[in-house]
Design a protein around this motif. Structure first.
Motif, PDB file in Angstrom:
ATOM      1  N   PHE A   1     -12.878  15.549   9.854  1.00 56.00           N
ATOM      2  CA  PHE A   1     -13.000  14.721   8.659  1.00 56.00           C
ATOM      3  C   PHE A   1     -11.749  14.956   7.825  1.00 56.00           C
ATOM      4  N   LEU A   2     -10.999  13.885   7.565  1.00 57.25           N
ATOM      5  CA  LEU A   2      -9.736  13.981   6.836  1.00 57.25           C
ATOM      6  C   LEU A   2      -9.841  13.248   5.511  1.00 57.25           C
ATOM      7  N   GLU A   3      -9.450  13.924   4.443  1.00 55.50           N
ATOM      8  CA  GLU A   3      -9.360  13.299   3.129  1.00 55.50           C
ATOM      9  C   GLU A   3      -7.884  13.179   2.786  1.00 55.50           C
ATOM     10  N   ILE A   4      -7.461  11.968   2.450  1.00 58.68           N
ATOM     11  CA  ILE A   4      -6.052  11.713   2.218  1.00 58.68           C
ATOM     12  C   ILE A   4      -5.860  11.356   0.755  1.00 58.68           C
ATOM     13  N   GLY A   5      -4.973  12.102   0.088  1.00 57.54           N
ATOM     14  CA  GLY A   5      -4.747  11.923  -1.339  1.00 57.54           C
ATOM     15  C   GLY A   5      -4.007  10.633  -1.660  1.00 57.54           C
ATOM     16  N   GLY A   6      -4.070  10.250  -2.919  1.00 54.47           N
ATOM     17  CA  GLY A   6      -3.370   9.063  -3.386  1.00 54.47           C
ATOM     18  C   GLY A   6      -4.314   7.903  -3.611  1.00 54.47           C
ATOM     19  N   ARG A   7      -3.729   6.783  -3.968  1.00 57.29           N
ATOM     20  CA  ARG A   7      -4.487   5.577  -4.233  1.00 57.29           C
ATOM     21  C   ARG A   7      -4.146   4.565  -3.182  1.00 57.29           C
ATOM     22  N   PRO A   8      -5.023   3.967  -2.483  1.00 53.02           N
ATOM     23  CA  PRO A   8      -6.474   4.048  -2.598  1.00 53.02           C
ATOM     24  C   PRO A   8      -7.014   5.327  -1.959  1.00 53.02           C
TER      25      PRO A   8
ATOM     26  N   LEU B   1      -3.812   2.883   9.045  1.00 51.52           N
ATOM     27  CA  LEU B   1      -3.411   3.534   7.801  1.00 51.52           C
ATOM     28  C   LEU B   1      -2.037   3.052   7.333  1.00 51.52           C
ATOM     29  N   ASP B   2      -1.107   2.860   8.256  1.00 52.31           N
ATOM     30  CA  ASP B   2       0.210   2.343   7.903  1.00 52.31           C
ATOM     31  C   ASP B   2       0.085   0.955   7.276  1.00 52.31           C
ATOM     32  N   ALA B   3      -0.799   0.119   7.820  1.00 50.69           N
ATOM     33  CA  ALA B   3      -1.014  -1.219   7.260  1.00 50.69           C
ATOM     34  C   ALA B   3      -1.574  -1.139   5.843  1.00 50.69           C
ATOM     35  N   VAL B   4      -2.517  -0.232   5.616  1.00 47.02           N
ATOM     36  CA  VAL B   4      -3.100  -0.086   4.272  1.00 47.02           C
ATOM     37  C   VAL B   4      -2.027   0.352   3.277  1.00 47.02           C
ATOM     38  N   TRP B   5      -1.259   1.373   3.637  1.00 47.03           N
ATOM     39  CA  TRP B   5      -0.274   1.917   2.706  1.00 47.03           C
ATOM     40  C   TRP B   5       0.978   1.049   2.587  1.00 47.03           C
ATOM     41  N   SER B   6       1.202   0.156   3.544  1.00 45.36           N
ATOM     42  CA  SER B   6       2.357  -0.744   3.485  1.00 45.36           C
ATOM     43  C   SER B   6       2.026  -2.045   2.765  1.00 45.36           C
ATOM     44  N   GLY B   7       0.770  -2.225   2.382  1.00 46.03           N
ATOM     45  CA  GLY B   7       0.393  -3.416   1.627  1.00 46.03           C
ATOM     46  C   GLY B   7      -0.092  -4.582   2.475  1.00 46.03           C
ATOM     47  N   ASP B   8      -0.378  -4.348   3.753  1.00 46.95           N
ATOM     48  CA  ASP B   8      -0.904  -5.411   4.611  1.00 46.95           C
ATOM     49  C   ASP B   8      -2.424  -5.477   4.491  1.00 46.95           C
ATOM     50  N   VAL B   9      -2.877  -5.532   3.260  1.00 49.70           N
ATOM     51  CA  VAL B   9      -4.304  -5.534   2.961  1.00 49.70           C
ATOM     52  C   VAL B   9      -4.530  -6.451   1.761  1.00 49.70           C
ATOM     53  N   HIS B  10      -5.627  -7.199   1.809  1.00 50.87           N
ATOM     54  CA  HIS B  10      -5.979  -8.041   0.666  1.00 50.87           C
ATOM     55  C   HIS B  10      -7.488  -8.276   0.643  1.00 50.87           C
ATOM     56  N   VAL B  11      -7.958  -8.761  -0.493  1.00 49.37           N
ATOM     57  CA  VAL B  11      -9.368  -9.099  -0.659  1.00 49.37           C
ATOM     58  C   VAL B  11      -9.454 -10.610  -0.810  1.00 49.37           C
ATOM     59  N   ARG B  12     -10.236 -11.223   0.063  1.00 49.48           N
ATOM     60  CA  ARG B  12     -10.450 -12.664  -0.040  1.00 49.48           C
ATOM     61  C   ARG B  12     -11.761 -12.882  -0.789  1.00 49.48           C
TER      62      ARG B  12
END
Length: 148
Positions: A60-67, A99-110
């Motif tokens: 189980f890994l917890e990764i700091g930062g936002r999000p 994870l790279d996609a999340v932190w690189s901004g390849d994420v959105h909410v429709r």
């Protein structure tokens, strides 16, 4: 685009730690090792040679930062990645790219007006997009900033 294989939980932990370091994030890891500590130990009626003879290892890994990001790595090439409380089932080999996609901004909410709904979409290059429903109670300030 095929991802490099991560044949063990430990190799996946190293890959996640490397990706987090690349994005300047800290990782705290907890390990569950052995049949008495993992889900694999609950499997009844296994036969020799079915892959459960080795010592099972989950992490189980917890990764700091936002999000806020957590990764739960299971024994059988499975992983659950939670992004700001929204859980995605991801193949273990795809976790670093996810994870790279999340932190690189390849994420959105429709967001749809009718019927009212929100969907968190993570776009990993070379893979179909990962989609999970977001309720209005789960809509954090970070997620609200991603609405299209």
């Amino acid at each position: 685009m095929p991802h490099p294989p991560l044949p063990s939980t430990q190799s996946a932990v190293f890959a996640v730690e490397a990706m987090a370091a690349r994005h300047g994030r800290e990782v705290r890891a907890g390990h569950d090792i052995g049949r008495d500590r993992t889900f694999a130990g609950l499997v009844a009626g296994h036969t020799p040679g079915d892959g459960l003879d080795a010592i099972p290892h989950e992490a189980f890994l917890e990764i700091g930062g936002r999000p806020e990001v957590t990764v739960r790595l299971f024994v059988h090439d499975e992983a659950v990645v939670a992004v700001d409380g929204i859980a995605f089932d991801v193949a273990r080999d795809s976790v670093p790219a996810f994870l790279d996609a999340v932190w690189s901004g390849d994420v959105h909410v429709r967001q749809r007006t009718f019927p009212p709904s929100c969907t968190l979409i993570v776009t990993v290059p070379g893979e179909p997009g990962y989609r999970e429903t977001v309720t209005h109670l789960q809509l954090s300030p970070w997620l609200a900033g991603l609405i299209r």
